[in-house]
Design a protein around this motif. Sequence first.
Motif, PDB file in Angstrom:
ATOM      1  N   HIS A 153       0.819  -1.221   0.000  1.00 23.47           N
ATOM      2  CA  HIS A 153       0.000   0.000   0.000  1.00 23.47           C
ATOM      3  C   HIS A 153       0.849   1.266   0.000  1.00 23.47           C
ATOM      4  O   HIS A 153       0.315   2.368  -0.131  1.00 23.47           O
ATOM      5  N   ASN A 154       2.152   1.093   0.198  1.00 21.76           N
ATOM      6  CA  ASN A 154       3.068   2.237   0.295  1.00 21.76           C
ATOM      7  C   ASN A 154       2.608   3.252   1.343  1.00 21.76           C
ATOM      8  O   ASN A 154       2.600   4.456   1.103  1.00 21.76           O
ATOM      9  N   LYS A 155       2.153   2.723   2.493  1.00 19.96           N
ATOM     10  CA  LYS A 155       1.685   3.589   3.587  1.00 19.96           C
ATOM     11  C   LYS A 155       2.148   2.994   4.911  1.00 19.96           C
ATOM     12  O   LYS A 155       1.980   1.787   5.132  1.00 19.96           O
ATOM     13  N   LYS A 156       2.687   3.843   5.780  1.00 23.00           N
ATOM     14  CA  LYS A 156       3.029   3.369   7.125  1.00 23.00           C
ATOM     15  C   LYS A 156       1.749   3.002   7.878  1.00 23.00           C
ATOM     16  O   LYS A 156       0.671   3.525   7.557  1.00 23.00           O
ATOM     17  N   ALA A 157       1.874   2.124   8.874  1.00 30.67           N
ATOM     18  CA  ALA A 157       0.696   1.661   9.626  1.00 30.67           C
ATOM     19  C   ALA A 157       1.006   1.656  11.114  1.00 30.67           C
ATOM     20  O   ALA A 157       2.155   1.422  11.517  1.00 30.67           O
ATOM     21  N   PHE A 158      -0.013   1.893  11.925  1.00 29.59           N
ATOM     22  CA  PHE A 158       0.125   1.682  13.370  1.00 29.59           C
ATOM     23  C   PHE A 158       0.061   0.195  13.655  1.00 29.59           C
ATOM     24  O   PHE A 158      -0.641  -0.562  12.957  1.00 29.59           O
ATOM     25  N   ILE A 159       0.772  -0.235  14.681  1.00 33.98           N
ATOM     26  CA  ILE A 159       0.624  -1.601  15.170  1.00 33.98           C
ATOM     27  C   ILE A 159       0.030  -1.535  16.589  1.00 33.98           C
ATOM     28  O   ILE A 159       0.020  -0.475  17.209  1.00 33.98           O
ATOM     29  N   GLY A 160      -0.448  -2.673  17.048  1.00 38.99           N
ATOM     30  CA  GLY A 160      -1.159  -2.700  18.328  1.00 38.99           C
ATOM     31  C   GLY A 160      -0.244  -2.746  19.527  1.00 38.99           C
ATOM     32  O   GLY A 160      -0.340  -3.652  20.372  1.00 38.99           O
ATOM     33  N   ILE A 161       0.629  -1.761  19.612  1.00 41.61           N
ATOM     34  CA  ILE A 161       1.615  -1.659  20.689  1.00 41.61           C
ATOM     35  C   ILE A 161       1.700  -0.182  21.079  1.00 41.61           C
ATOM     36  O   ILE A 161       1.686   0.693  20.199  1.00 41.61           O
ATOM     37  N   ASN A 162       1.783   0.114  22.372  1.00 42.98           N
ATOM     38  CA  ASN A 162       1.907   1.516  22.794  1.00 42.98           C
ATOM     39  C   ASN A 162       2.500   1.583  24.204  1.00 42.98           C
ATOM     40  O   ASN A 162       2.540   0.577  24.919  1.00 42.98           O
ATOM     41  N   ASP A 163       2.937   2.790  24.556  1.00 45.13           N
ATOM     42  CA  ASP A 163       3.405   3.011  25.941  1.00 45.13           C
ATOM     43  C   ASP A 163       2.593   4.137  26.581  1.00 45.13           C
ATOM     44  O   ASP A 163       3.123   4.957  27.335  1.00 45.13           O
ATOM     45  N   ILE A 164       1.292   4.143  26.278  1.00 47.00           N
ATOM     46  CA  ILE A 164       0.393   5.183  26.798  1.00 47.00           C
ATOM     47  C   ILE A 164       0.362   5.154  28.328  1.00 47.00           C
ATOM     48  O   ILE A 164       0.392   6.197  28.982  1.00 47.00           O
ATOM     49  N   GLN A 165       0.337   3.955  28.889  1.00 44.85           N
ATOM     50  CA  GLN A 165       0.190   3.839  30.347  1.00 44.85           C
ATOM     51  C   GLN A 165       1.461   4.256  31.088  1.00 44.85           C
ATOM     52  O   GLN A 165       1.408   5.047  32.037  1.00 44.85           O
ATOM     53  N   THR A 166       2.601   3.725  30.662  1.00 44.45           N
ATOM     54  CA  THR A 166       3.872   4.016  31.343  1.00 44.45           C
ATOM     55  C   THR A 166       4.916   4.323  30.275  1.00 44.45           C
ATOM     56  O   THR A 166       5.236   3.444  29.462  1.00 44.45           O
TER      57      THR A 166
END
Length: 134
Positions: free
Chosen positions: A66-79
């Motif tokens: 798709h030639n587009k970056k994507a979010f993955i289901g990982i984050n550090d929102i909590q800490t």
Amino acid sequence: MYCASVFSLVWIFINGNSAGEKTFQANGSEGDFETSKATCSQAGGLLASPRNSAENTAIHQIVVRHNKKAFIGINDIQTEGTFKYLSGEAIRYSNWAAGEPNNGGGTEDCVEIYPDGRWNDRSCNEKRLIICEF
Ligand code: 289
Ligand code: CA
């Protein structure tokens, strides 16, 4: 019903990317992190969450297609600095780009995957290709 099921199987076969038990899919639509999570959830899946290099490669191939970056289901929102899956489980596999994660500007709590398959922490408010796993 039968036609819809056959259509979905054919669609997955043509457009999906598999790794182990998982199939990853995108339809070209984009959204911020919350929208991406909600879109995958509404489709009965989960925002693509790579747990090993085979899964990361399958997602990476969709990003390239798709030639587009994507979010993955990982984050550090909590800490800050502790990256977790959507389930709350801490990640054990990662594929960070050099110098990442850097929490640029102090506001990068989500993770995007680049066209080279490496990861960058990025603001959750950016809009990215939505890739779901099923
Ligand atoms: O706003 C900063 C981002 O655009 C990205 O800029 C550079 O590519 C790097 O500093 C990244 O870490 C950062 O997320
Ligand atoms: Ca970053």
